[in-house]
Design an enzyme around this catalytic site. Structure first.
Site, PDB file in Angstrom:
ATOM      1  N   LYS A 152     -16.739  46.150  27.983  1.00 56.26           N
ATOM      2  CA  LYS A 152     -17.902  46.420  27.136  1.00 56.26           C
ATOM      3  C   LYS A 152     -18.910  45.266  27.217  1.00 56.26           C
ATOM      4  CE  LYS A 152     -15.350  49.900  25.702  1.00 56.26           C
ATOM      5  NZ  LYS A 152     -14.854  50.907  26.520  1.00 56.26           N
TER       6      LYS A 152
HETATM    7  C1  LIG Z   1     -13.524  51.629  25.582  1.00 54.59           C
HETATM    8  C2  LIG Z   1     -13.590  52.845  24.785  1.00 54.59           C
HETATM    9  C3  LIG Z   1     -12.687  53.087  23.742  1.00 54.59           C
HETATM   10  C4  LIG Z   1     -11.488  52.220  23.489  1.00 54.59           C
HETATM   11  O1  LIG Z   1     -11.818  50.929  23.113  1.00 54.59           O
HETATM   12  P1  LIG Z   1     -10.628  49.864  22.939  1.00 54.59           P
HETATM   13  O2  LIG Z   1     -11.285  48.699  22.259  1.00 54.59           O
HETATM   14  O3  LIG Z   1     -10.186  49.519  24.336  1.00 54.59           O
HETATM   15  O4  LIG Z   1      -9.571  50.477  22.143  1.00 54.59           O
HETATM   16  C5  LIG Z   1     -12.864  54.218  22.959  1.00 54.59           C
HETATM   17  N1  LIG Z   1     -13.861  55.078  23.193  1.00 54.59           N
HETATM   18  C6  LIG Z   1     -14.747  54.892  24.192  1.00 54.59           C
HETATM   19  C7  LIG Z   1     -15.858  55.878  24.384  1.00 54.59           C
HETATM   20  C8  LIG Z   1     -14.629  53.782  25.039  1.00 54.59           C
HETATM   21  O5  LIG Z   1     -15.493  53.622  26.043  1.00 54.59           O
END
Ligand SMILES: *Cc1c(COP(=O)(O)O)cnc(C)c1O
Length: 386
Positions: free
Chosen positions: A187
Protein backbone atom coordinates in the site's frame (compact mmCIF):
# COMPACT_ATOMS: atom_id res chain seq x y z
CA UNK A 1 12.05 11.29 -24.13
CA UNK A 2 15.27 9.62 -25.14
CA UNK A 3 15.62 5.95 -25.84
CA UNK A 4 17.46 3.99 -23.19
CA UNK A 5 17.81 0.41 -24.21
CA UNK A 6 19.89 -0.62 -21.19
CA UNK A 7 17.93 -3.25 -19.33
CA UNK A 8 16.46 -2.29 -15.98
CA UNK A 9 14.86 -4.26 -13.16
CA UNK A 10 11.70 -2.63 -11.92
CA UNK A 11 9.68 -4.16 -9.11
CA UNK A 12 5.90 -3.89 -8.91
CA UNK A 13 6.09 -2.19 -5.54
CA UNK A 14 8.64 -1.05 -3.01
CA UNK A 15 7.84 0.70 0.28
CA UNK A 16 8.85 4.34 0.74
CA UNK A 17 10.91 3.79 3.89
CA UNK A 18 14.23 5.33 4.90
CA UNK A 19 16.49 6.70 7.59
CA UNK A 20 13.71 8.52 9.46
CA UNK A 21 11.63 5.38 9.90
CA UNK A 22 14.76 3.58 11.10
CA UNK A 23 15.46 6.31 13.65
CA UNK A 24 11.83 6.36 14.78
CA UNK A 25 12.17 2.79 16.05
CA UNK A 26 14.76 3.92 18.59
CA UNK A 27 12.40 5.47 21.09
CA UNK A 28 10.04 2.53 21.64
CA UNK A 29 12.96 0.10 21.72
CA UNK A 30 14.92 2.13 24.26
CA UNK A 31 11.88 2.91 26.41
CA UNK A 32 10.73 -0.71 26.41
CA UNK A 33 7.10 0.22 25.69
CA UNK A 34 6.43 -1.91 22.64
CA UNK A 35 2.72 -2.60 22.46
CA UNK A 36 -0.03 -0.10 21.77
CA UNK A 37 0.91 3.10 23.58
CA UNK A 38 1.80 6.73 22.98
CA UNK A 39 3.16 6.21 19.43
CA UNK A 40 0.05 4.40 18.31
CA UNK A 41 -2.11 7.11 19.89
CA UNK A 42 -0.23 9.85 17.99
CA UNK A 43 -0.38 7.89 14.75
CA UNK A 44 -4.14 7.43 15.15
CA UNK A 45 -4.64 11.10 15.79
CA UNK A 46 -2.52 12.18 12.87
CA UNK A 47 -4.20 9.75 10.49
CA UNK A 48 -7.70 10.77 11.57
CA UNK A 49 -6.93 14.50 11.35
CA UNK A 50 -5.43 14.10 7.87
CA UNK A 51 -8.53 12.28 6.64
CA UNK A 52 -10.89 14.63 8.50
CA UNK A 53 -12.39 11.74 10.46
CA UNK A 54 -13.34 12.02 14.15
CA UNK A 55 -11.72 8.79 15.36
CA UNK A 56 -8.80 6.61 14.26
CA UNK A 57 -8.12 3.16 15.72
CA UNK A 58 -4.95 1.34 14.73
CA UNK A 59 -5.18 -2.43 14.30
CA UNK A 60 -2.96 -5.30 13.15
CA UNK A 61 -4.19 -5.24 9.53
CA UNK A 62 -7.01 -4.05 7.33
CA UNK A 63 -8.39 -7.58 7.51
CA UNK A 64 -8.61 -7.63 11.31
CA UNK A 65 -9.98 -4.08 11.20
CA UNK A 66 -12.79 -5.16 8.90
CA UNK A 67 -13.51 -8.12 11.18
CA UNK A 68 -13.60 -5.79 14.17
CA UNK A 69 -15.92 -3.34 12.42
CA UNK A 70 -18.34 -6.08 11.32
CA UNK A 71 -18.34 -7.55 14.82
CA UNK A 72 -18.98 -4.17 16.43
CA UNK A 73 -21.89 -3.58 14.05
CA UNK A 74 -23.37 -6.88 15.21
CA UNK A 75 -22.92 -8.82 11.96
CA UNK A 76 -23.36 -12.53 12.65
CA UNK A 77 -25.05 -15.77 11.56
CA UNK A 78 -28.14 -15.22 9.41
CA UNK A 79 -26.91 -11.86 8.16
CA UNK A 80 -25.86 -10.99 4.63
CA UNK A 81 -23.10 -8.57 3.67
CA UNK A 82 -22.79 -7.26 0.11
CA UNK A 83 -19.24 -7.24 -1.29
CA UNK A 84 -17.82 -6.67 -4.78
CA UNK A 85 -16.86 -9.82 -6.71
CA UNK A 86 -13.55 -8.26 -7.83
CA UNK A 87 -11.47 -7.47 -4.73
CA UNK A 88 -8.80 -8.88 -2.47
CA UNK A 89 -10.12 -12.09 -0.88
CA UNK A 90 -10.03 -10.57 2.63
CA UNK A 91 -13.10 -8.42 1.90
CA UNK A 92 -15.21 -11.58 1.65
CA UNK A 93 -13.28 -13.72 4.14
CA UNK A 94 -14.09 -11.41 7.04
CA UNK A 95 -17.80 -11.81 6.38
CA UNK A 96 -17.46 -15.59 6.63
CA UNK A 97 -15.42 -15.21 9.81
CA UNK A 98 -18.39 -13.45 11.39
CA UNK A 99 -20.61 -16.38 10.44
CA UNK A 100 -22.47 -14.22 7.92
CA UNK A 101 -22.96 -14.70 4.18
CA UNK A 102 -21.06 -12.66 1.59
CA UNK A 103 -23.38 -11.63 -1.25
CA UNK A 104 -21.37 -10.73 -4.32
CA UNK A 105 -22.17 -7.91 -6.69
CA UNK A 106 -20.47 -7.40 -10.04
CA UNK A 107 -18.13 -4.50 -10.73
CA UNK A 108 -17.81 -1.79 -13.36
CA UNK A 109 -15.33 -2.54 -16.13
CA UNK A 110 -13.97 1.01 -16.16
CA UNK A 111 -13.56 1.80 -12.48
CA UNK A 112 -13.15 -1.83 -11.23
CA UNK A 113 -15.40 -0.82 -8.33
CA UNK A 114 -18.81 -2.14 -7.25
CA UNK A 115 -21.40 -1.32 -9.94
CA UNK A 116 -24.01 0.83 -8.12
CA UNK A 117 -26.76 -0.11 -10.59
CA UNK A 118 -26.53 -3.76 -9.50
CA UNK A 119 -26.69 -3.19 -5.75
CA UNK A 120 -30.42 -2.78 -5.23
CA UNK A 121 -31.31 -6.28 -6.45
CA UNK A 122 -28.89 -7.75 -3.89
CA UNK A 123 -30.56 -6.15 -0.88
CA UNK A 124 -32.79 -8.37 1.27
CA UNK A 125 -34.19 -8.14 4.79
CA UNK A 126 -31.09 -10.05 5.93
CA UNK A 127 -28.68 -7.48 4.50
CA UNK A 128 -26.86 -6.05 7.49
CA UNK A 129 -23.99 -4.26 5.78
CA UNK A 130 -22.28 -3.50 2.49
CA UNK A 131 -18.53 -3.22 1.96
CA UNK A 132 -17.75 -0.98 -1.02
CA UNK A 133 -14.05 -1.27 -1.87
CA UNK A 134 -12.04 1.73 -3.08
CA UNK A 135 -10.00 -0.48 -5.36
CA UNK A 136 -6.45 0.56 -6.24
CA UNK A 137 -7.08 3.98 -4.63
CA UNK A 138 -10.21 5.06 -6.52
CA UNK A 139 -13.25 5.66 -4.33
CA UNK A 140 -16.38 3.63 -5.00
CA UNK A 141 -19.38 5.76 -5.99
CA UNK A 142 -20.74 5.86 -2.44
CA UNK A 143 -23.57 8.32 -3.09
CA UNK A 144 -24.96 6.15 -5.89
CA UNK A 145 -24.64 3.05 -3.72
CA UNK A 146 -26.26 4.71 -0.71
CA UNK A 147 -29.17 5.99 -2.77
CA UNK A 148 -30.49 2.44 -3.28
CA UNK A 149 -29.85 1.15 0.26
CA UNK A 150 -32.45 0.97 3.02
CA UNK A 151 -31.35 2.85 6.15
CA UNK A 152 -30.78 -0.38 8.13
CA UNK A 153 -27.77 -1.33 5.97
CA UNK A 154 -24.41 -0.24 7.40
CA UNK A 155 -21.77 1.01 4.98
CA UNK A 156 -18.22 -0.16 5.67
CA UNK A 157 -15.52 1.21 3.37
CA UNK A 158 -12.73 -1.19 2.46
CA UNK A 159 -10.26 1.67 2.11
CA UNK A 160 -7.22 -0.64 2.15
CA UNK A 161 -5.78 1.03 -0.97
CA UNK A 162 -7.25 4.47 -0.49
CA UNK A 163 -5.18 6.49 2.00
CA UNK A 164 -5.50 10.11 0.88
CA UNK A 165 -8.07 9.40 -1.86
CA UNK A 166 -11.04 11.75 -2.16
CA UNK A 167 -14.60 11.67 -3.37
CA UNK A 168 -16.38 14.96 -4.11
CA UNK A 169 -14.08 16.79 -1.71
CA UNK A 170 -14.34 14.26 1.11
CA UNK A 171 -11.66 11.81 2.11
CA UNK A 172 -11.96 8.05 1.91
CA UNK A 173 -12.53 7.01 5.51
CA UNK A 174 -15.41 9.45 6.02
CA UNK A 175 -17.81 8.15 3.37
CA UNK A 176 -19.39 5.27 5.26
CA UNK A 177 -20.31 4.44 8.85
CA UNK A 178 -16.81 3.08 9.33
CA UNK A 179 -13.76 2.53 7.11
CA UNK A 180 -10.58 0.47 7.26
CA UNK A 181 -7.17 1.21 5.68
CA UNK A 182 -4.18 -1.11 5.19
CA UNK A 183 -0.49 -0.55 5.87
CA UNK A 184 0.69 -3.70 4.14
CA UNK A 185 3.93 -3.03 2.18
CA UNK A 186 2.03 -3.03 -1.13
CA UNK A 187 0.00 0.00 0.00
CA UNK A 188 0.97 3.67 -0.19
CA UNK A 189 2.24 3.95 3.38
CA UNK A 190 3.28 0.96 5.43
CA UNK A 191 4.01 -0.26 8.93
CA UNK A 192 4.97 -3.77 7.79
CA UNK A 193 1.55 -5.13 8.61
CA UNK A 194 -1.12 -2.88 10.06
CA UNK A 195 -4.42 -1.16 9.55
CA UNK A 196 -6.43 1.87 10.62
CA UNK A 197 -10.14 2.15 11.30
CA UNK A 198 -11.79 5.54 10.95
CA UNK A 199 -15.28 6.57 11.97
CA UNK A 200 -17.26 9.59 13.10
CA UNK A 201 -19.42 7.45 15.37
CA UNK A 202 -18.32 7.86 19.00
CA UNK A 203 -20.11 4.80 20.37
CA UNK A 204 -18.88 2.55 17.60
CA UNK A 205 -15.31 3.79 18.15
CA UNK A 206 -15.56 3.07 21.87
CA UNK A 207 -16.90 -0.43 21.23
CA UNK A 208 -14.18 -1.23 18.68
CA UNK A 209 -11.56 0.19 21.04
CA UNK A 210 -12.66 -2.25 23.70
CA UNK A 211 -13.03 -5.22 21.35
CA UNK A 212 -9.54 -4.85 19.89
CA UNK A 213 -8.04 -5.13 23.40
CA UNK A 214 -9.54 -8.45 24.59
CA UNK A 215 -12.77 -6.69 25.53
CA UNK A 216 -11.03 -4.89 28.40
CA UNK A 217 -12.87 -1.87 29.74
CA UNK A 218 -9.64 0.15 30.16
CA UNK A 219 -6.45 0.13 28.10
CA UNK A 220 -3.13 -1.44 29.11
CA UNK A 221 -1.59 1.98 29.20
CA UNK A 222 -4.18 3.45 31.56
CA UNK A 223 -3.91 0.39 33.76
CA UNK A 224 -0.11 0.69 34.07
CA UNK A 225 -0.31 4.40 34.83
CA UNK A 226 -2.88 3.86 37.56
CA UNK A 227 -2.19 4.06 41.28
CA UNK A 228 -4.11 0.91 42.14
CA UNK A 229 -1.92 -2.05 41.10
CA UNK A 230 -4.50 -4.60 42.15
CA UNK A 231 -7.03 -3.33 39.62
CA UNK A 232 -7.81 -5.39 36.56
CA UNK A 233 -10.18 -4.17 33.87
CA UNK A 234 -13.71 -5.40 33.53
CA UNK A 235 -14.15 -7.89 30.69
CA UNK A 236 -17.80 -7.55 29.84
CA UNK A 237 -17.18 -8.44 26.18
CA UNK A 238 -15.30 -11.32 24.54
CA UNK A 239 -12.81 -9.39 22.45
CA UNK A 240 -9.74 -9.94 20.30
CA UNK A 241 -6.14 -8.87 20.40
CA UNK A 242 -5.91 -6.64 17.33
CA UNK A 243 -3.57 -4.04 18.86
CA UNK A 244 -0.86 -2.43 16.77
CA UNK A 245 2.63 -2.25 18.31
CA UNK A 246 4.23 1.06 19.23
CA UNK A 247 7.13 0.12 16.91
CA UNK A 248 4.66 0.21 14.03
CA UNK A 249 3.02 3.34 15.41
CA UNK A 250 6.39 5.11 15.39
CA UNK A 251 7.00 4.13 11.76
CA UNK A 252 3.45 5.08 10.84
CA UNK A 253 3.91 8.56 12.28
CA UNK A 254 6.86 9.18 9.97
CA UNK A 255 4.99 7.68 7.03
CA UNK A 256 2.10 10.10 7.65
CA UNK A 257 4.52 13.01 7.19
CA UNK A 258 5.20 11.68 3.70
CA UNK A 259 1.70 10.70 2.63
CA UNK A 260 0.72 13.87 0.81
CA UNK A 261 3.89 13.97 -1.23
CA UNK A 262 3.85 10.24 -1.98
CA UNK A 263 0.37 10.57 -3.45
CA UNK A 264 1.10 13.68 -5.44
CA UNK A 265 4.14 11.97 -6.96
CA UNK A 266 2.04 8.92 -7.82
CA UNK A 267 -0.60 11.12 -9.45
CA UNK A 268 1.99 12.87 -11.59
CA UNK A 269 3.40 9.59 -12.90
CA UNK A 270 -0.10 8.27 -13.52
CA UNK A 271 -0.68 11.29 -15.76
CA UNK A 272 2.61 10.52 -17.50
CA UNK A 273 1.62 6.90 -18.14
CA UNK A 274 -1.78 7.89 -19.41
CA UNK A 275 -0.33 10.49 -21.75
CA UNK A 276 2.29 8.12 -23.14
CA UNK A 277 0.31 4.88 -23.24
CA UNK A 278 -3.17 6.26 -23.86
CA UNK A 279 -2.89 5.80 -27.64
CA UNK A 280 -2.55 2.02 -27.43
CA UNK A 281 -6.06 0.92 -28.44
CA UNK A 282 -5.99 -2.40 -26.57
CA UNK A 283 -4.55 -1.12 -23.29
CA UNK A 284 -7.26 0.77 -21.43
CA UNK A 285 -5.82 3.23 -18.90
CA UNK A 286 -7.39 3.94 -15.48
CA UNK A 287 -10.27 6.37 -15.71
CA UNK A 288 -10.74 9.09 -13.11
CA UNK A 289 -14.10 10.78 -13.40
CA UNK A 290 -14.89 14.28 -12.21
CA UNK A 291 -15.17 14.49 -8.43
CA UNK A 292 -12.77 11.60 -7.83
CA UNK A 293 -9.18 12.00 -6.62
CA UNK A 294 -7.34 8.73 -7.20
CA UNK A 295 -4.46 7.92 -4.86
CA UNK A 296 -2.95 5.33 -7.26
CA UNK A 297 -2.00 2.61 -4.82
CA UNK A 298 -1.65 0.71 -8.09
CA UNK A 299 -1.82 1.67 -11.76
CA UNK A 300 -4.10 -0.95 -13.27
CA UNK A 301 -4.87 -1.26 -16.98
CA UNK A 302 -7.51 -3.39 -18.70
CA UNK A 303 -6.37 -5.27 -21.73
CA UNK A 304 -8.66 -5.85 -24.69
CA UNK A 305 -7.25 -9.14 -25.94
CA UNK A 306 -9.41 -9.09 -29.08
CA UNK A 307 -7.42 -6.12 -30.36
CA UNK A 308 -4.06 -6.95 -28.82
CA UNK A 309 -1.19 -8.79 -30.53
CA UNK A 310 -0.87 -11.11 -27.51
CA UNK A 311 -2.80 -12.29 -24.47
CA UNK A 312 -2.60 -10.58 -21.09
CA UNK A 313 -0.42 -13.36 -19.74
CA UNK A 314 1.90 -13.22 -22.74
CA UNK A 315 2.15 -9.46 -22.33
CA UNK A 316 3.07 -9.89 -18.64
CA UNK A 317 5.65 -12.51 -19.61
CA UNK A 318 7.19 -10.26 -22.26
CA UNK A 319 7.47 -7.40 -19.78
CA UNK A 320 8.99 -9.72 -17.19
CA UNK A 321 11.66 -10.71 -19.72
CA UNK A 322 12.44 -7.02 -20.09
CA UNK A 323 12.82 -6.60 -16.33
CA UNK A 324 9.42 -5.04 -15.70
CA UNK A 325 7.32 -6.68 -13.00
CA UNK A 326 3.53 -6.67 -13.42
CA UNK A 327 0.70 -8.34 -11.52
CA UNK A 328 -2.93 -9.17 -12.28
CA UNK A 329 -5.09 -6.35 -10.84
CA UNK A 330 -6.66 -8.57 -8.17
CA UNK A 331 -8.95 -11.60 -8.24
CA UNK A 332 -12.57 -12.50 -8.89
CA UNK A 333 -13.27 -13.88 -5.42
CA UNK A 334 -16.24 -16.00 -6.50
CA UNK A 335 -13.88 -17.94 -8.79
CA UNK A 336 -11.44 -18.81 -6.02
CA UNK A 337 -11.58 -22.50 -5.14
CA UNK A 338 -13.10 -22.12 -1.67
CA UNK A 339 -15.91 -19.78 -2.75
CA UNK A 340 -16.65 -21.59 -6.00
CA UNK A 341 -17.14 -24.81 -4.08
CA UNK A 342 -18.97 -23.41 -1.07
CA UNK A 343 -21.50 -21.39 -3.06
CA UNK A 344 -21.43 -23.49 -6.25
CA UNK A 345 -20.76 -20.52 -8.49
CA UNK A 346 -20.80 -20.89 -12.23
CA UNK A 347 -17.85 -19.51 -14.16
CA UNK A 348 -20.28 -17.27 -16.03
CA UNK A 349 -21.40 -15.56 -12.81
CA UNK A 350 -20.21 -11.98 -12.23
CA UNK A 351 -18.81 -11.85 -15.73
CA UNK A 352 -17.22 -8.43 -15.44
CA UNK A 353 -15.32 -9.45 -12.32
CA UNK A 354 -14.21 -12.60 -14.15
CA UNK A 355 -13.01 -10.49 -17.10
CA UNK A 356 -11.18 -8.09 -14.79
CA UNK A 357 -9.47 -11.10 -13.21
CA UNK A 358 -8.35 -12.29 -16.66
CA UNK A 359 -7.54 -9.03 -18.41
CA UNK A 360 -6.23 -6.50 -15.90
CA UNK A 361 -2.62 -5.87 -15.02
CA UNK A 362 -0.84 -3.48 -12.71
CA UNK A 363 2.26 -1.90 -14.17
CA UNK A 364 4.95 -0.54 -11.82
CA UNK A 365 4.12 2.73 -10.11
CA UNK A 366 5.65 3.39 -6.72
CA UNK A 367 7.68 5.98 -4.89
CA UNK A 368 11.08 4.33 -5.27
CA UNK A 369 11.00 4.52 -9.07
CA UNK A 370 13.15 7.07 -10.89
CA UNK A 371 12.24 9.13 -13.91
CA UNK A 372 14.36 6.81 -16.05
CA UNK A 373 12.44 3.81 -14.71
CA UNK A 374 9.16 5.34 -15.89
CA UNK A 375 10.64 6.22 -19.26
CA UNK A 376 11.95 2.67 -19.58
CA UNK A 377 8.53 1.14 -18.82
CA UNK A 378 6.87 3.35 -21.42
CA UNK A 379 9.53 2.63 -24.04
CA UNK A 380 9.31 -1.11 -23.58
CA UNK A 381 5.52 -1.15 -23.73
CA UNK A 382 5.48 1.09 -26.79
CA UNK A 383 7.99 -1.17 -28.50
CA UNK A 384 5.84 -4.24 -27.78
CA UNK A 385 2.75 -2.41 -28.99
CA UNK A 386 4.25 -1.25 -32.28
C1 LIG B 1 -4.62 -5.16 0.83
C2 LIG B 1 -6.07 -5.27 0.87
C3 LIG B 1 -6.74 -5.82 1.97
C4 LIG B 1 -6.02 -6.49 3.10
O1 LIG B 1 -5.21 -5.64 3.82
P1 LIG B 1 -4.29 -6.27 4.97
O2 LIG B 1 -3.78 -5.07 5.72
O3 LIG B 1 -3.17 -6.98 4.26
O4 LIG B 1 -5.11 -7.16 5.79
C5 LIG B 1 -8.13 -5.80 1.98
N1 LIG B 1 -8.83 -5.29 0.96
C6 LIG B 1 -8.23 -4.77 -0.13
C7 LIG B 1 -9.06 -4.19 -1.23
C8 LIG B 1 -6.83 -4.76 -0.22
O5 LIG B 1 -6.24 -4.26 -1.32
Amino acid sequence: MTLRSVRRDISISQPALGEEEWQALREPIMSGWLTQGAKVASFEKKFAVFHEASFGLAVTSCTTGLHLALTALGVGPGDEVIVPAFTWVATANVVLQCGAKPVFVDVDRQTFNMDPTLVEEKVTKQTKAIIPVHLFGLCADIAAIRSVLPSYVHVIEDAACAAGARYHGRFAGTLGDVAVFSFHPRKIITTGEGGMITTDNHDLAALMNQLRNHGASISEEQRHLGSQPYLLPEFNLAGFNYRMTDLQGAVGLVQMERLKELISERRNWAVFYKRKLGQIPWLHQPIVEKGFEHSFQAYVCYMDERQAPFTRNEFMQLLQERGIATRPGTHAVHNLAYYRKKFMFDSADYSVARDCDLYTLAIPLHNQMTKDDYIYVVEQIMELAS
